[in-house]
Write an enzyme that holds these catalytic residues in place. Structure first.
Site, PDB file in Angstrom:
ATOM      1  N   SER A 113     -25.776 -10.509  48.596  1.00  0.00           N
ATOM      2  CA  SER A 113     -24.931 -11.681  48.806  1.00  0.00           C
ATOM      3  C   SER A 113     -23.589 -11.557  48.081  1.00  0.00           C
ATOM      4  O   SER A 113     -22.850 -10.622  48.312  1.00  0.00           O
ATOM      5  CB  SER A 113     -25.679 -12.945  48.390  1.00  0.00           C
ATOM      6  OG  SER A 113     -24.958 -14.082  48.792  1.00  0.00           O
ATOM      7  N   HIS A 114     -23.302 -12.479  47.169  1.00  0.00           N
ATOM      8  CA  HIS A 114     -21.991 -12.526  46.518  1.00  0.00           C
ATOM      9  C   HIS A 114     -21.949 -11.703  45.238  1.00  0.00           C
ATOM     10  O   HIS A 114     -20.945 -11.732  44.532  1.00  0.00           O
ATOM     11  CB  HIS A 114     -21.664 -13.986  46.219  1.00  0.00           C
ATOM     12  CG  HIS A 114     -22.812 -14.683  45.561  1.00  0.00           C
ATOM     13  ND1 HIS A 114     -23.942 -15.064  46.261  1.00  0.00           N
ATOM     14  CD2 HIS A 114     -23.027 -15.012  44.288  1.00  0.00           C
ATOM     15  CE1 HIS A 114     -24.803 -15.617  45.432  1.00  0.00           C
ATOM     16  NE2 HIS A 114     -24.272 -15.596  44.222  1.00  0.00           N
ATOM     17  N   ASP A 277     -18.228 -14.721  51.664  1.00  0.00           N
ATOM     18  CA  ASP A 277     -18.803 -13.889  50.601  1.00  0.00           C
ATOM     19  C   ASP A 277     -19.277 -12.533  51.121  1.00  0.00           C
ATOM     20  O   ASP A 277     -19.022 -12.174  52.267  1.00  0.00           O
ATOM     21  CB  ASP A 277     -19.948 -14.635  49.907  1.00  0.00           C
ATOM     22  CG  ASP A 277     -21.189 -14.714  50.783  1.00  0.00           C
ATOM     23  OD1 ASP A 277     -21.031 -14.772  52.007  1.00  0.00           O
ATOM     24  OD2 ASP A 277     -22.303 -14.710  50.229  1.00  0.00           O
ATOM     25  N   ASP A 279     -22.030 -11.125  52.217  1.00  0.00           N
ATOM     26  CA  ASP A 279     -22.797 -10.977  53.453  1.00  0.00           C
ATOM     27  C   ASP A 279     -22.426 -12.026  54.504  1.00  0.00           C
ATOM     28  O   ASP A 279     -23.086 -12.125  55.541  1.00  0.00           O
ATOM     29  CB  ASP A 279     -24.300 -11.011  53.165  1.00  0.00           C
ATOM     30  CG  ASP A 279     -24.756 -12.328  52.577  1.00  0.00           C
ATOM     31  OD1 ASP A 279     -23.950 -12.988  51.893  1.00  0.00           O
ATOM     32  OD2 ASP A 279     -25.916 -12.713  52.801  1.00  0.00           O
ATOM     33  N   ASP A 281     -22.361 -15.433  54.586  1.00  0.00           N
ATOM     34  CA  ASP A 281     -23.014 -16.726  54.836  1.00  0.00           C
ATOM     35  C   ASP A 281     -22.360 -17.885  54.078  1.00  0.00           C
ATOM     36  O   ASP A 281     -22.661 -19.038  54.362  1.00  0.00           O
ATOM     37  CB  ASP A 281     -24.538 -16.668  54.598  1.00  0.00           C
ATOM     38  CG  ASP A 281     -24.913 -16.233  53.206  1.00  0.00           C
ATOM     39  OD1 ASP A 281     -24.008 -15.956  52.385  1.00  0.00           O
ATOM     40  OD2 ASP A 281     -26.129 -16.152  52.931  1.00  0.00           O
ATOM     41  N   ARG A 282     -21.487 -17.586  53.114  1.00  0.00           N
ATOM     42  CA  ARG A 282     -20.833 -18.681  52.378  1.00  0.00           C
ATOM     43  C   ARG A 282     -19.390 -18.861  52.835  1.00  0.00           C
ATOM     44  O   ARG A 282     -18.798 -17.960  53.428  1.00  0.00           O
ATOM     45  CB  ARG A 282     -20.834 -18.384  50.882  1.00  0.00           C
ATOM     46  CG  ARG A 282     -22.211 -18.325  50.289  1.00  0.00           C
ATOM     47  CD  ARG A 282     -22.132 -18.244  48.782  1.00  0.00           C
ATOM     48  NE  ARG A 282     -23.471 -18.245  48.208  1.00  0.00           N
ATOM     49  CZ  ARG A 282     -23.737 -18.499  46.934  1.00  0.00           C
ATOM     50  NH1 ARG A 282     -22.762 -18.760  46.091  1.00  0.00           N
ATOM     51  NH2 ARG A 282     -24.978 -18.481  46.500  1.00  0.00           N
ATOM     52  N   LYS A 376     -27.193 -19.980  56.645  1.00  0.00           N
ATOM     53  CA  LYS A 376     -25.873 -20.584  56.519  1.00  0.00           C
ATOM     54  C   LYS A 376     -24.846 -19.612  57.074  1.00  0.00           C
ATOM     55  O   LYS A 376     -25.124 -18.425  57.217  1.00  0.00           O
ATOM     56  CB  LYS A 376     -25.595 -20.957  55.064  1.00  0.00           C
ATOM     57  CG  LYS A 376     -25.695 -19.845  54.069  1.00  0.00           C
ATOM     58  CD  LYS A 376     -25.806 -20.425  52.652  1.00  0.00           C
ATOM     59  CE  LYS A 376     -26.051 -19.305  51.648  1.00  0.00           C
ATOM     60  NZ  LYS A 376     -26.802 -19.741  50.478  1.00  0.00           N
TER      61      LYS A 376
HETATM   62  C1  G1P Z   1     -27.751 -20.345  44.214  1.00  0.00           C
HETATM   63  C2  G1P Z   1     -27.151 -21.622  44.764  1.00  0.00           C
HETATM   64  C3  G1P Z   1     -27.989 -22.133  45.914  1.00  0.00           C
HETATM   65  C4  G1P Z   1     -28.131 -21.045  46.974  1.00  0.00           C
HETATM   66  C5  G1P Z   1     -28.679 -19.785  46.332  1.00  0.00           C
HETATM   67  C6  G1P Z   1     -28.759 -18.632  47.315  1.00  0.00           C
HETATM   68  O1  G1P Z   1     -29.040 -20.599  43.708  1.00  0.00           O
HETATM   69  O2  G1P Z   1     -27.046 -22.609  43.764  1.00  0.00           O
HETATM   70  O3  G1P Z   1     -27.397 -23.280  46.446  1.00  0.00           O
HETATM   71  O4  G1P Z   1     -28.994 -21.444  47.998  1.00  0.00           O
HETATM   72  O5  G1P Z   1     -27.845 -19.385  45.243  1.00  0.00           O
HETATM   73  O6  G1P Z   1     -27.514 -18.313  47.861  1.00  0.00           O
HETATM   74  P1  G1P Z   1     -29.331 -20.857  42.135  1.00  0.00           P
HETATM   75  O7  G1P Z   1     -28.788 -19.661  41.390  1.00  0.00           O
HETATM   76  O8  G1P Z   1     -28.606 -22.096  41.757  1.00  0.00           O
HETATM   77  O9  G1P Z   1     -30.822 -20.988  42.056  1.00  0.00           O
HETATM   78 ZN    ZN Z   2     -24.317 -14.735  50.786  1.00  0.00          ZN
END
Ligand code: G1P
Ligand code: ZN
Length: 543
Positions: A113-114, A277, A279, A281-282, A376
């Site tokens: 992801s990010h 981000d 991948d 999705d954000r 997302k």
């Molecule tokens: C974080 C974000 C949450 C998101 C998740 C996965 O999780 O707060 O909204 O769904 O990444 O992308 P957290 O680290 O808060 O558990």
């Molecule tokens: Zn992502």
């Protein structure tokens, strides 16, 4: 077919996670490590014969290596065929769509992801099921159980697939098709949004800066924004996916997308700014001179969705994660549709989307999406914004002001305290949990606490109960402080403190967020003793 034996499980004793496997690249490079996890996924998938498996990732370092491993293993495990994105590329939303559209049994998405990428950074493998959504807990638990006992993995002896050339080839006896990762997804977007209206808005002078952060959305954004919608070349910045994301965190927040933020606040700002981000999705949305919080964006998208053809008949319902601000609740009330409050994590929206109870969902962490797929979707959010702006012919700032004038404004911020010692973080939560029963009725300065709890979610579709999903402290007038520990951090514990102050329509709608939240921040310190527990006088990240 070759059977490789695993001397001892590299996973022995590890805690099961729920959103796939996310570790440092060096961990994935250990002998048998990725293979063990992929084989464990394949072992829990029944009836693989004749089925299609989708494989793709966000292009980060180690992506191509694992894709080649996974293709050879899929052939040995008896899948009917593999579809893989050209260059090993598939954004998470595009993979979700590909699985659904091509009737695949599931897909492997390779991404962290990010999180940053590179030889010393992060990598990840997640498995999505046939509806295109993340594997539910029952399956991820079965996968992790399998990783503990597995003694062998299966592969065929075959060379690498040329990932950069579209077309078909056989690996072992299994067909592999290298497909265009963008086309199907861009076509789906054309069915949801009024591209003609956006094109004529662009032709009328509307400008945008989209920061792909050298991550997966570059090729998607270039095709959709520059080729199909007619935005000027250069609208997409950092549009080439790089294995190390150009040394940046591909995290579209005000810290890591600082350059975009500064552009949008400066004299050279285009009309609209957005980022996505690693991948895809954000999303981050910034108008000229106007940052839109993800919580506000969710509310504004819900309020304007009917202006896009994919949502012209209205929304069945909306859903937000508990820490996300209640701005969207007021839109739902005005529209007369249900609003669901779920625990943090996209997977909790899955049942609501599948059951047709919610059409649009969102989280404060820059995630927004709809029932078009089961993830997302960053570019989807950008396109819905563009569609609404093209129809309403308002600036982002004017649209935001009109929204607040109608619904009131939820001033909002999230404070993160990262890398706290686990025991100290647990102590903070335990102390606060113990205090919950005595909080209602307590007054701090001018703030009156009306209630507090540790959030419990009862899934309205399958009846499952999720407890202790974050502590909510509610104040008179609709303001809130929410605290929870991150479930995705990789080092120590991360405390997230979510601060929300509601100002009703007719109230103070045009103030600076930090000033508006000052009293709530002080109240949180009094109630929770954050600096005592964390040893920090200020948060590490404010978003
Ligand atoms: C974080 C974000 C949450 C998101 C998740 C996965 O999780 O707060 O909204 O769904 O990444 O992308 P957290 O680290 O808060 O558990
Ligand atoms: Zn992502």
């Amino acid at each position: 077919m070759t059977t490789k034996t695993i001397p001892s499980s590299p996973f022995a004793g590890q805690q099961p996670g729920t959103s796939g496997l996310r570790k440092k690249v060096r961990v994935f490079q250990q002998p048998n490590y990725s293979e063990n996890f992929i084989q464990s996924i394949f072992d829990v998938i029944d009836d693989k014969a004749g089925t299609t498996l989708v494989i793709g990732g966000d292009g980060r370092f180690h992506n191509r290596i694992v894709i080649q491993q996974a293709i050879r293993m899929a052939a040995a495990n008896g899948f009917g065929r593999v579809l893989v994105g050209r260059g090993g590329i598939l954004s998470t939303p595009a993979a979700s769509h590909m699985i659904r559209k091509r009737g695949a049994i599931g897909g492997l998405i390779l991404s962290a992801s990010h999180n940053p990428g590179g030889p010393d950074e992060d990598f990840g493998i997640k498995y999505n099921i046939s509806n295109g959504g993340p594997a539910p807990e029952k399956i991820t638990e079965a996968i992790y159980a399998r990783t503990q006992t597995i003694e062998r993995w299966l592969t065929v002896e075959a060379g690498d697939v040329d990932l950069d050339t579209l077309g078909g080839i056989e690996v072992g006896t299994m067909p592999v098709e290298v497909i265009d990762p963008v086309a199907d997804y861009a076509d789906l977007m054309e069915t949801l949004f009024d591209f003609d209206a956006i094109r004529s808005h662009v032709a009328g002078g509307f400008t945008m800066a989209f920061d792909a952060m050298n991550a997966v959305t570059g090729p998607y954004a270039t095709e959709i924004f520059e080729r199909r919608l007619g935005f000027a070349p250069g609208t997409v910045r950092n549009g080439i996916p790089l294995e190390d994301f150009g040394h940046h965190h591909p995290d579209p927040n005000l810290v890591h997308a600082r350059a975009l933020y500064e552009l949008m606040m400066g004299p050279e700002a285009p009309d609209f700014g957005a980022a996505s981000d690693g991948d895809g999705d954000r999303n981050l949305i910034i108008g000229r001179g106007r940052f839109v919080t993800p919580s506000d964006s969710l509310a504004m998208l819900a309020a304007g969705a009917h202006l896009a053809k994919g949502y012209a008949t209205g929304l069945k319902g909306v859903a937000r994660s508990m820490p996300t601000s209640a701005a969207v609740d007021r839109v739902a009330a005005a529209l007369g549709i249900p609003c669901f409050e779920t625990p943090t994590g996209w997977k909790f929206f899955g049942n609501l989307l599948e059951a047709g109870k919610a059409t649009i969902c969102g989280e404060e962490s820059c995630g927004t999406g709809s029932d078009h797929i089961r993830e997302k979707d960053g570019l989807w959010a950008v396109l819905l914004w563009l569609n609404i702006l093209a129809v309403r012919k308002l600036s982002v700032d004017a649209l935001a002001r009109a929204h607040w004038a109608q619904f009131g404004r939820n001033y909002y911020a999230r404070h993160d305290y990262e890398g706290i010692e686990r025991a100290r973080a647990d102590a903070l939560i335990a102390e606060l949990e113990a205090a919950i029963p005595a909080l209602a009725g307590r007054r701090i300065g001018s703030l009156l606490i009306t209630g507090a709890d540790n959030f419990t979610y009862a899934d309205p579709v399958d009846g499952s109960i999720s407890r202790r999903q974050g502590i909510r402290i509610l104040f008179e007038g609709g303001s809130r402080v929410v605290l929870r520990l991150s479930g995705t951090g990789t080092q120590g514990a991360t405390l997230r403190v979510y601060l929300e102050r509601y100002e009703p329509a007719g109230g103070e709608l045009d103030c600076e967020t930090p000033a508006m939240l000052g009293e709530l921040i002080a109240a949180a310190e009094t109630l929770v003793r954050i600096s005592y527990h964390t040893g920090r006088s200020a948060p590490d990240v404010v978003t």
